[in-house]
Structures are given as structure tokens and as C-alpha cells.
Scaffold this motif. Structure first.
Motif, PDB file in Angstrom:
ATOM      1  N   HIS A   3      -1.133 -37.763  47.502  1.00 43.74           N
ATOM      2  CA  HIS A   3      -0.676 -35.997  47.905  1.00 43.74           C
ATOM      3  C   HIS A   3       0.765 -36.467  49.467  1.00 43.74           C
ATOM      4  N   MET A  29       7.127 -26.206  40.049  1.00 51.39           N
ATOM      5  CA  MET A  29       5.297 -26.373  40.172  1.00 51.39           C
ATOM      6  C   MET A  29       5.160 -24.881  40.114  1.00 51.39           C
ATOM      7  N   VAL A  80      -0.666 -25.180  48.890  1.00 49.61           N
ATOM      8  CA  VAL A  80      -1.055 -26.583  48.618  1.00 49.61           C
ATOM      9  C   VAL A  80       0.040 -26.416  46.985  1.00 49.61           C
ATOM     10  N   ARG A  95       1.926 -27.594  43.025  1.00 46.95           N
ATOM     11  CA  ARG A  95       1.273 -29.019  42.495  1.00 46.95           C
ATOM     12  C   ARG A  95       2.545 -28.993  41.045  1.00 46.95           C
ATOM     13  N   THR A  96       2.857 -29.759  40.367  1.00 52.79           N
ATOM     14  CA  THR A  96       2.989 -29.911  39.394  1.00 52.79           C
ATOM     15  C   THR A  96       2.468 -29.362  38.474  1.00 52.79           C
ATOM     16  N   SER A 151      -0.442 -31.596  37.911  1.00 55.41           N
ATOM     17  CA  SER A 151      -1.220 -32.306  38.735  1.00 55.41           C
ATOM     18  C   SER A 151      -0.708 -34.104  39.244  1.00 55.41           C
ATOM     19  N   LYS A 152       0.399 -34.421  39.017  1.00 54.65           N
ATOM     20  CA  LYS A 152       1.122 -36.049  39.296  1.00 54.65           C
ATOM     21  C   LYS A 152       1.376 -35.864  40.751  1.00 54.65           C
ATOM     22  N   ILE A 153       1.992 -34.952  41.111  1.00 54.34           N
ATOM     23  CA  ILE A 153       2.921 -34.668  42.291  1.00 54.34           C
ATOM     24  C   ILE A 153       2.147 -33.230  42.586  1.00 54.34           C
ATOM     25  N   ARG A 154       1.000 -33.870  44.410  1.00 55.63           N
ATOM     26  CA  ARG A 154       0.422 -32.879  44.722  1.00 55.63           C
ATOM     27  C   ARG A 154       1.515 -31.925  46.204  1.00 55.63           C
ATOM     28  N   ASN A 155       1.225 -31.614  46.991  1.00 55.08           N
ATOM     29  CA  ASN A 155       2.376 -31.274  48.553  1.00 55.08           C
ATOM     30  C   ASN A 155       2.225 -30.332  48.820  1.00 55.08           C
ATOM     31  N   GLN A 174     -10.658 -31.550  43.050  1.00 55.40           N
ATOM     32  CA  GLN A 174      -9.020 -31.342  43.041  1.00 55.40           C
ATOM     33  C   GLN A 174      -8.920 -30.756  44.358  1.00 55.40           C
TER      34      GLN A 174
END
Ligand code: FE2
Length: 388
Positions: free
Chosen positions: A178, A201, A223, A225-226, A229-233, A353
């Protein structure tokens, strides 16, 4: 729609740092993180105003860029304000035009329109396509596709002109888990909404003030995320406390909002942290009492982990149990001159997660100790937060 969602996002791609000396910083990444310098762009490849080193370790890709000439304001203006740090991070997408169009039609601020880039005189290498949107103050999110490119990293890059072989211990780092942004007070919801609309997202976790704080400092965090869950921000903003929070310190020292840390995955955090420490990485200190509590929970049957707690204590690794798994993590001290950017290393077990909520208290206490040493914990009532 492809498996990679409306945006066609395949995963994280590279992260680019703007720094005072690209060569020196690239050496640090190579030595400390055990990365390989595989690409270079600069005067020798016909680029006169800046130079970049491209480093890779498994799926973790870094670009380190510095200025070669005083009129390279893109780099010099940025580091004059922020110090060394993350200028842009990228995601690989199926179709850059489609991703960019979706983002800008859903509120993203355009930085660069989709551009097909190829190297002069080398049509055989093919081309890459890139576009960028704005994040935070002057950070960028880049959409990139290299399906039709055969060279190293991108046009104008070649193998390093100087052979750089640095002895290091094998770190086994894998890729990005992340990327975290710090923003000013009252900006977190704005940026969460920006990601959710422009990047398709969803908000995954919403930490309130009571979740993340000590008696002295606190923050709020969301948080996004896509959906795969590939991209978590995660996005943090400061919250009122008795003393100055780590997010306030960041905003002051960075002179604005930007990327705070990148979490890097490993499949064996014991070996990874052992190697990183031998390579010279400096980590936040975790008190022995943390591990006493961990042992008590293990003996009470509340915690079952594969790792030996003595090993975790020896290396200062944190552990957080979740409903369906657990995670192990540890944070470096800030890696550059200003107390701004740092790395996290993380290993997830089971269906983990989370982001280490159970460790926030110990972590914050450790950060506050360092803030105190820097003279950045107590508030000066005359201080003014940097403007946008
Ligand atoms: Fe993190």
C-alpha cells in the motif's frame, strides 16, 4: 469490462522519487533495500537536464531522479519545497486512454494527457503510453502501459553506464502492499472521495480519532482501495491532541501534503528485517514490554502465530491479529534528511487485510520519542501551517 475493473488497473507499477542526488540515493536503495540498478537515463543517453536511475527487486520498481542543470525547475523547485520524496507513483493499466478518460470525466485533475512515447532513432524498441492526474498538492498518479515496449523501463533508458555492484544481504522484498498519503486537516474526506470517484475505488476502513492516538497525538485515517484490493491507499489527516501529531510534523516539514510511506511486501519478514538491518536500515524502536504482552496473549491462547516471539523481539517486528489472519510489520525511520518519507515492511498471513491497528499505540509512542528528539512534539502557538 476486463478482470482489472472499469479502470483496467493491473497493479502498482513504479514509484518515482525526486532527490538532491540521484546517484547517491540510488546507491542507498541498492545497498539498503538490496535492489538492482538496471536502468539509467542522463547526459550519456541524450537527456541534458536531469538523470534517473531505475531500480528493481522482484515486482518493486523505483525511479530516482535528480537535476543536472540549474534550470531543471521541475525537479529543483519540487525538492526545494519538499526535500527528497515521492513525486509520482504509477499503476499499470490495460488502456491508458480509457483509464485517463474515466478518471478525468469523474473529477480527476489532469496533469498530462495520454502520450505515446518512443525513443528517437530506436523504433525497434517500440513505445510506452503514459498519462497522469494530480494527487494531493503536487504529487502525481501515473497510468502506464508497456505492452508494446521492448527496452529497459522506458525510452531514453539504457543499462547503467557504470557497473554498480554493491554487497548486500538478500532482503527478499516483493512489491508494493500500500501507499499512504498525509493531507491537511479537513482534507482526508476530499481525497478519499477523489479516489473513489476518479479511480472507481471504495472506502475500506475508516479510523476515528479514538482508534489512532496516544494521550499526546492523534490522527484520522481512511483507506480507499480498488474493488479487487490490488491498490490500497490509506489517507491520514491530523487530529487535535495535546501535542503535535506525526501528521502535523510531516505537513510542516514537507511543506504540504504528499506521500508519507510505502509498504513493501515480503514472504519472510524475519529474514527480510534481519537483512535490512545488516544492510544499514534504521527502524523505529519497539519497547520490550510490547513483546511481554504478545507472549501473554500467546500463552492465553488469544494469538497463534508461526513465528517465534523471541525472533520478533530481537528484530523489533510488530504483530497484529485480525479476525481472519494476522500481519507482521515494521517501519523504518525517515530515510532522507527531513522527517517525512519512510518505508514499512509487511508480511500478511491468512486473509489479513488490515494495517496494524493493534500496533498503533506502541508505534505512536515510538514516533513521539523521535519527534521529541527533533524538537517537533511540542506545539509553538505562533506556528502557522504551510499554505497550499
Ligand atoms: Fe502502512
Amino acid at each position: 469490462m476486463s478482470d482489472s475493473g472499469i479502470m483496467g488497473i493491473r497493479g502498482y507499477d513504479y514509484v518515482e522519487f525526486y532527490v538532491g542526488s540521484a546517484k547517491t540515493t540510488a546507491y542507498w536503495f541498492a545497498k539498503a533495500l538490496g535492489m538492482e540498478i538496471v536502468g539509467y537515463r542522463g547526459a550519456e543517453t541524450g537527456v541534458r537536464d536531469k538523470c534517473s536511475y531505475y531500480l528493481q527487486k522482484n515486482n518493486f520498481k523505483l525511479l530516482v531522479t535528480g537535476a543536472l542543470q540549474p534550470h531543471c525547475y521541475d525537479v529543483l523547485g519540487w525538492i526545494q519545497r519538499h526535500g527528497d520524496g515521492v513525486k509520482r507513483w504509477s499503476v499499470e493499466v490495460d488502456d491508458v486512454d480509457a483509464a485517463f478518460t474515466y478518471a478525468t470525466q469523474n473529477g480527476a485533475v489532469m496533469v498530462r494527457r495520454p502520450e505515446r512515447i518512443e525513443e528517437d532513432g530506436h523504433p525497434e524498441k517500440g513505445h510506452i503510453t503514459e498519462a497522469a492526474i494530480r494527487l494531493y498538492d503536487d504529487t502525481e498518479l501515473v497510468y502506464v502501459n508497456r505492452d508494446h515496449y521492448k527496452g529497459i523501463f522506458g525510452p531514453d533508458f539504457c543499462a547503467p553506464v557504470q557497473s554498480i555492484q554493491l554487497d548486500h544481504h538478500e532482503t527478499g522484498i516483493l512489491g508494493i502492499d500500500h501507499i499512504v498519503g498525509n493531507v491537511r486537516e479537513n482534507e482526508m474526506n476530499l481525497w478519499a472521495s477523489y479516489f473513489n470517484k476518479a479511480m472507481d475505488m471504495e472506502t475500506f476502513v475508516d479510523f476515528k480519532a479514538g482508534d489512532i492516538g496516544t494521550q499526546y497525538s492523534a490522527l484520522l485515517s481512511k483507506v480507499v482501495r480498488t474493488k479487487d484490493s490490488k491498490i490500497r491507499n490509506p489517507i491520514n489527516e491530523p487530529f487535535e491532541g495535546l501535542k503535535k501529531s506525526q501528521i502535523e510534523e510531516y505537513i510542516e516539514q514537507y511543506y504540504g501534503s504528499g506521500v508519507q510511506h510505502i509498504a513493501i511486501q515480503t514472504a519472510d519478514i524475519i529474514a527480510t528485517i534481519d537483512a535490512l538491518r545488516k544492510n544499514g536500515c534504521e527502524f523505529l524502536a519497539i519497547p520490550d514490554t510490547y513483546y511481554d504482552k504478545l507472549r501473554e496473549r500467546e500463552q492465553a491462547g488469544e494469538l497463534q502465530i508461526n513465528e517465534n516471539i523471541d525472533d520478533l523481539q530481537r528484530l523489533g517486528i510488530l504483530c497484529d491479529k485480525e479476525s481472519d489472519g494476522y500481519l507482521l510489520q515494521l517501519f523504518t525511520k525517515p530515510i532522507c534528511d527531513r522527517p517525512t518519507f519512510f518505508f514499512e515492511f509487511i508480511q500478511r498471513h491468512g486473509n489479513s487485510q488490515g494495517f496494524g491497528k493493534g500496533n498503533f499505540q506502541s508505534l505512536f509512542e515510538s514516533i513521539e520519542l523521535d519527534q521529541k528528539l527533533r524538537g517537533n512534539l511540542d506545539r509553538d502557538p505562533t506556528e502557522i501551517m504551510p499554505p497550499c
